[in-house]
Design a protein around this motif. Structure first.
Motif, PDB file in Angstrom:
ATOM      1  N   ASP A  58       0.822  -1.203   0.000  1.00 14.88           N
ATOM      2  CA  ASP A  58       0.000   0.000   0.000  1.00 14.88           C
ATOM      3  C   ASP A  58       0.861   1.260   0.000  1.00 14.88           C
ATOM      4  N   THR A  59       1.939   1.251   0.759  1.00 18.03           N
ATOM      5  CA  THR A  59       2.848   2.398   0.802  1.00 18.03           C
ATOM      6  C   THR A  59       3.471   2.634  -0.564  1.00 18.03           C
ATOM      7  N   ARG A  61       2.211   1.819  -3.430  1.00 20.81           N
ATOM      8  CA  ARG A  61       1.161   2.302  -4.317  1.00 20.81           C
ATOM      9  C   ARG A  61       0.980   3.812  -4.139  1.00 20.81           C
ATOM     10  N   VAL A  62       0.958   4.291  -2.905  1.00 19.63           N
ATOM     11  CA  VAL A  62       0.814   5.730  -2.627  1.00 19.63           C
ATOM     12  C   VAL A  62       2.024   6.491  -3.158  1.00 19.63           C
ATOM     13  N   LYS A  64       3.981   5.731  -5.633  1.00 17.89           N
ATOM     14  CA  LYS A  64       3.919   5.807  -7.101  1.00 17.89           C
ATOM     15  C   LYS A  64       2.920   6.867  -7.540  1.00 17.89           C
ATOM     16  N   GLN A  65       1.779   6.936  -6.831  1.00 16.36           N
ATOM     17  CA  GLN A  65       0.783   7.946  -7.165  1.00 16.36           C
ATOM     18  C   GLN A  65       1.338   9.353  -6.954  1.00 16.36           C
ATOM     19  N   VAL A  66       2.046   9.566  -5.851  1.00 20.91           N
ATOM     20  CA  VAL A  66       2.649  10.871  -5.567  1.00 20.91           C
ATOM     21  C   VAL A  66       3.668  11.223  -6.650  1.00 20.91           C
ATOM     22  N   LYS A  67       4.450  10.239  -7.049  1.00 22.80           N
ATOM     23  CA  LYS A  67       5.451  10.478  -8.099  1.00 22.80           C
ATOM     24  C   LYS A  67       4.779  10.895  -9.407  1.00 22.80           C
ATOM     25  N   ARG A  68       3.660  10.229  -9.760  1.00 19.93           N
ATOM     26  CA  ARG A  68       2.924  10.594 -10.975  1.00 19.93           C
ATOM     27  C   ARG A  68       2.394  12.024 -10.884  1.00 19.93           C
ATOM     28  N   GLU A  69       1.876  12.386  -9.730  1.00 15.79           N
ATOM     29  CA  GLU A  69       1.322  13.731  -9.562  1.00 15.79           C
ATOM     30  C   GLU A  69       2.412  14.792  -9.597  1.00 15.79           C
ATOM     31  N   LYS A  71       5.125  14.614 -11.303  1.00 14.48           N
ATOM     32  CA  LYS A  71       5.471  14.746 -12.724  1.00 14.48           C
ATOM     33  C   LYS A  71       4.380  15.517 -13.479  1.00 14.48           C
TER      34      LYS A  71
END
Length: 77
Positions: A58-59, A61-62, A64-69, A71
């Protein structure tokens, strides 16, 4: 506290072990099913436990989402 063996005790223990050969009476798994079960012993607790693995997943996943945002919005730290 570690036991301190005398030379006589050490020799007596060596002779006893050589006579009984405890390694020949191993109680480890023999069948493929038994080996499969015992291979999972470490997953009961510690860093290999299911609870820890789920939290790590879960960590990640979060993160990766932060990294996408970051970018996506062109943010820099």
């Amino acid at each position: 506290m570690a036991r301190v063996w005398t030379d006589e005790q050490r020799q007596r223990q060596r002779e006893l072990i050589q006579r009984t050969q405890p390694w020949r009476k191993s109680t480890g798994p023999v069948t493929a099913a038994g080996k499969a079960v015992s291979s999972q012993n470490a997953t009961v607790h510690g860093f290999c436990s299911n609870r820890v693995r789920v939290r790590l997943r879960d960590t990640m996943r979060v993160m990766k989402q932060v990294k996408r945002e970051i970018k996506l919005y062109g943010l820099e730290f």
